[in-house]
Scaffold this active site. Sequence first.
Site, short mmCIF file in Angstrom:
data_model
loop_
_atom_site.label_atom_id
_atom_site.label_comp_id
_atom_site.label_asym_id
_atom_site.label_seq_id
_atom_site.Cartn_x
_atom_site.Cartn_y
_atom_site.Cartn_z
N ASP A 88 50.56 40.69 37.18
CA ASP A 88 49.54 41.56 37.77
C ASP A 88 48.58 42.12 36.73
O ASP A 88 47.59 42.76 37.07
CB ASP A 88 50.23 42.71 38.52
N SER A 91 44.91 45.94 44.18
CA SER A 91 45.49 44.65 44.59
C SER A 91 45.83 44.71 46.08
O SER A 91 46.42 45.67 46.55
CB SER A 91 46.76 44.36 43.79
N GLN A 144 45.87 35.97 43.87
CA GLN A 144 45.79 37.37 44.27
C GLN A 144 44.41 37.67 44.82
O GLN A 144 43.41 37.21 44.29
CB GLN A 144 46.06 38.31 43.10
#
Length: 290
Positions: free
Chosen positions: A208, A232, A282
């Site tokens: 991430d 996110s 993502q």
Amino acid sequence: MNNHSPELLAQLLEHLQIEQLDAYLFRGASPKQDWPRVFGGQVLAQAMYAASTTVSEERQVHSLHGYFLRAGKPDIPIIYEVDPIRDGGSFTTRRVVAIQEGKAIFNSSMSFQKPEQGLEHQFDMPDVVGPEGLQSDADYWEEVNKAHPGKFFSRPPLFRAIDFRLIQRRDLFKPEAMAPEQGVWFKTNATMPDDPAAHHVMLSYISDMHFMSTSLMPHTIALPGGKVQGASLDHAMWFHDDFRVDEWMYYHMDSPRSSGGRGINRGSIYTQDGRLVVSTAQEGLIRVRK
């Protein structure tokens, strides 16, 4: 000046290896930090640890799909509920929900498989400079905070358990438009346990980092000033082969599209010898405030 300490990695591992309350119920905590919300990679990693604990050791995670539903509060424990949705002959599936104050903050599905042989191919690793000689994130942010005190939140200390080295850095205050593509080398700053599950959990945490910023590369928006609301929205990972996160790995990211206040990012994670071992994707919120 790189002031990494092996104790930081031990502390990070301790936070990611959460407490088991019952067969399918876990409780995790966040490290003390100045950031206003829980880092998404922490929730990913803790959820994977919870799921992995309920699966036979011979089966390893091969895919993860998760949605970030609410911002996590760092001063409140996170409860992880694991649903043993399927134990099949070849695959094991787990659904994990992370909860704070009675509300879901993260929902995910993970699939596990016993390693087996099959057809193989891969994209070649991009031709990039190696990690040697590149500036670490820890050193970079130390310089930035000294030059511009109070402009940015203090980065969580446990981030320094990972040595990140970007191929190219942008000017935070006057960024130039660039192709939506970037790369970063990384490894833990000390030796990890030999358990493959520990490396999967740690890589989930790492995956991430830097990812969402890829979709901002073509846009000349300075980060200081609060003009961008970012978060996110979802995260996916596919694990292709064995790896060690205490050895150099290269994370290549690109963003093929942004629209509707969202940016999509794709990632390929390679070992230093060029094996593609993990793929990621993502979508992030990149809302521009007026």
